[in-house]
Design an enzyme around this catalytic site. Structure first.
Site, PDB file in Angstrom:
ATOM      1  N   GLY A 213      61.271 -51.312  61.386  1.00  0.00           N
ATOM      2  CA  GLY A 213      60.563 -50.031  61.470  1.00  0.00           C
ATOM      3  C   GLY A 213      61.329 -49.050  62.327  1.00  0.00           C
TER       4      GLY A 213
ATOM      5  N   LYS B 161      61.026 -55.769  73.360  1.00  0.00           N
ATOM      6  CA  LYS B 161      62.284 -55.071  73.632  1.00  0.00           C
ATOM      7  C   LYS B 161      62.822 -55.567  74.973  1.00  0.00           C
ATOM      8  CE  LYS B 161      62.517 -52.148  70.153  1.00  0.00           C
ATOM      9  NZ  LYS B 161      63.658 -52.097  69.234  1.00  0.00           N
TER      10      LYS B 161
ATOM     11  N   GLU C  99      67.373 -60.148  68.276  1.00  0.00           N
ATOM     12  CA  GLU C  99      67.829 -59.073  67.399  1.00  0.00           C
ATOM     13  C   GLU C  99      68.888 -58.228  68.103  1.00  0.00           C
ATOM     14  OE1 GLU C  99      64.496 -56.802  65.931  1.00  0.00           O
ATOM     15  OE2 GLU C  99      65.744 -55.242  65.062  1.00  0.00           O
TER      16      GLU C  99
ATOM     17  N   LYS D  23      57.359 -58.896  68.899  1.00  0.00           N
ATOM     18  CA  LYS D  23      58.754 -58.585  69.248  1.00  0.00           C
ATOM     19  C   LYS D  23      58.764 -57.841  70.569  1.00  0.00           C
ATOM     20  CE  LYS D  23      61.894 -55.169  67.275  1.00  0.00           C
ATOM     21  NZ  LYS D  23      62.477 -54.703  65.993  1.00  0.00           N
TER      22      LYS D  23
ATOM     23  N   ASP E 292      64.366 -58.055  71.042  1.00  0.00           N
ATOM     24  CA  ASP E 292      65.284 -57.071  70.441  1.00  0.00           C
ATOM     25  C   ASP E 292      66.002 -56.323  71.564  1.00  0.00           C
ATOM     26  OD1 ASP E 292      66.651 -55.186  68.963  1.00  0.00           O
ATOM     27  OD2 ASP E 292      64.882 -54.256  68.060  1.00  0.00           O
TER      28      ASP E 292
ATOM     29  N   SER F 163      56.224 -54.479  67.418  1.00  0.00           N
ATOM     30  CA  SER F 163      57.359 -54.323  68.320  1.00  0.00           C
ATOM     31  C   SER F 163      56.866 -53.630  69.587  1.00  0.00           C
ATOM     32  CB  SER F 163      58.431 -53.472  67.620  1.00  0.00           C
ATOM     33  OG  SER F 163      59.475 -53.153  68.513  1.00  0.00           O
TER      34      SER F 163
ATOM     35  N   ASP G 277      70.440 -55.857  63.127  1.00  0.00           N
ATOM     36  CA  ASP G 277      69.736 -54.618  62.759  1.00  0.00           C
ATOM     37  C   ASP G 277      70.800 -53.524  62.662  1.00  0.00           C
ATOM     38  OD1 ASP G 277      68.341 -52.190  62.789  1.00  0.00           O
ATOM     39  OD2 ASP G 277      67.039 -52.666  64.471  1.00  0.00           O
TER      40      ASP G 277
ATOM     41  N   LYS H 174      66.173 -52.149  57.165  1.00  0.00           N
ATOM     42  CA  LYS H 174      65.502 -50.855  57.295  1.00  0.00           C
ATOM     43  C   LYS H 174      66.001 -50.006  56.137  1.00  0.00           C
ATOM     44  CE  LYS H 174      64.952 -50.904  62.302  1.00  0.00           C
ATOM     45  NZ  LYS H 174      65.440 -50.387  63.601  1.00  0.00           N
TER      46      LYS H 174
END
Ligand code: OSB
Ligand code: MG
Length: 369
Positions: free
Chosen positions: A290, A163, A213, A161, A188, A135, A238, A262
């Site tokens: 994570g 952000k 996400e 991934k 995400d 990520s 998430d 998670k």
């Protein structure tokens, strides 16, 4: 087994590089390490709440109080046969999933150690290499992002991934897609968009992403169910999934096609298994998210990712992605094929480095019967 004593260590670890998301920038990771003593065996786990309530409502100092005042006293001195009995005994406290999870997961480790089996086996996992992704935080420019991504692709990570947030989204992801046409990529948003952004989000369909996400609000399921039919890209939830019931609701409403599990966000390992089972029965793939964990939380993540429904690469990257020196021995290493082997030792299968842990500890609270 019987829980006799708990030590809650508050640690602060410096990240190798700042981690920027739509909710803030992390430089340090402050977290609680839970040491749970049961008749001669000690279990370890991590409370993954962050220092400030920006990702979810929990935060380190609040979790410490919840554990000290209510959660640990509810378990001290009361025998249990199997760690699946722990989560229901903590249900009387509303939410505080990450605080509960730190305690419950430590008891799973203690149980597996007492049985002399690896935690992943105690959880019902299967022995197989665990594929992992990475990520990547928001970078200053698309060019800078492409550079960072290149480093991780070269290390073998199975998916990237990115952000995103409004203003740092389409152009950034498109630059990575142009440079890496065949790499599995996802984005995400950490709740940075509204349903009124649906047309903007639909543009991302052109970039052939594995998923997007948590585009909408942290506690929303209904608006996600209106957004999903307007996108070709699968939505992965998430933040919105706090319980097995949330997973069932989201799937029923068509709010997502993938779920990020998670352990901390759903209140521990037993609940994570339940979310996994619901998704598996519905044919919804899951992967392990994570929270910038130390090696202890990372070891729990690797163990849960051995369950059969975890068919997508997770965010349980190698220790060296986060830390100059991790608090476990050996550190988590990602192999050139982008997988992590399951450990063979009892419990977590990684040993804590107590000298380093003591050095990183701000304070310790001890609770006994
Ligand atoms: O949304 O998945 C998230 C880190 C902290 C809080 C929330 C998230 C993340 C990450 C990084 O994406 C996951 C990791 O590498 O541990
Ligand atoms: Mg996320």
């Amino acid at each position: 087994m019987k829980l006799e004593r708990v030590r809650l260590h508050v640690l602060r670890m410096r990240l190798k590089s700042p981690f920027r998301t739509s909710f803030g920038v992390e430089l340090d990771r402050r977290f609680i390490l839970v040491e749970a003593e049961c008749e001669g065996v000690t279990g370890l786990a991590e409370v993954v709440a962050m220092d400030e309530p920006l990702y979810n409502e929990e935060f380190v100092d609040g979790a410490l109080i919840a554990l000290e005042r209510w959660l640990v006293p509810a378990l001290l001195g009361k025998p249990f046969d199997h760690p699946c009995e722990i989560a229901p005994r903590l249900d009387f406290v509303r939410r505080n999933q990450m605080a509960k999870s730190g305690l419950e997961s430590a008891l799973w480790d203690a149980y597996a150690r007492a049985q002399g089996i690896p935690l992943w086996k105690a959880l019902g996992g299967e022995e197989r290499p665990i594929p992992v992704g990475v990520s990547i935080g928001i970078q200053a420019s698309p060019e800078a992002l492409v550079e960072v991504v290149g480093g991780f692709v070269a290390q073998g990570y199975r998916r990237i991934k990115l952000k995103i947030e409004p203003g740092h989204d389409y152009e950034f992801v498109a630059a990575v897609r142009r440079r890496f046409p065949d790499t599995p990529i996802m984005a995400d948003a950490n709740s940075a968009y509204r349903l009124t952004d649906a047309d903007h989000l639909a543009h991302f369909d052109e970039l052939d992403l594995m998923m997007i996400e948590q585009p909408l609000s942290h506690d929303d399921i209904v608006h996600h169910s209106r957004l999903q039919p307007r996108l070709r890209t699968p939505i992965c939830l998430d933040e919105s999934i706090h319980t097995p019931e949330d997973a069932r609701t989201a799937i029923e409403l068509g709010a997502c096609r993938i779920i990020n599990i998670k352990i901390g966000r759903v209140g521990g390992l037993q609940r994570a298994i339940e979310v996994h089972d619901i998704c598996r029965a519905a044919g919804v793939p899951v992967w392990c998210g994570g929270m910038l964990e130390s090696g202890i939380g990372r070891a729990h993540n690797i163990a849960i990712a051995s369950l059969p429904g975890f068919t997508l690469p997770g965010d349980t990257s190698g220790s060296d992605r986060y830390w100059d020196e991790d608090i476990i021995d050996p550190p988590v290493r990602v192999r050139p094929d982008g997988t992590i082997p399951l450990p063979s030792g009892p419990g977590l299968g990684f040993e804590p480095k107590w000298d380093l842990i003591r050095h990183l500890t701000e304070k310790t609270v001890e609770i006994r019967a």
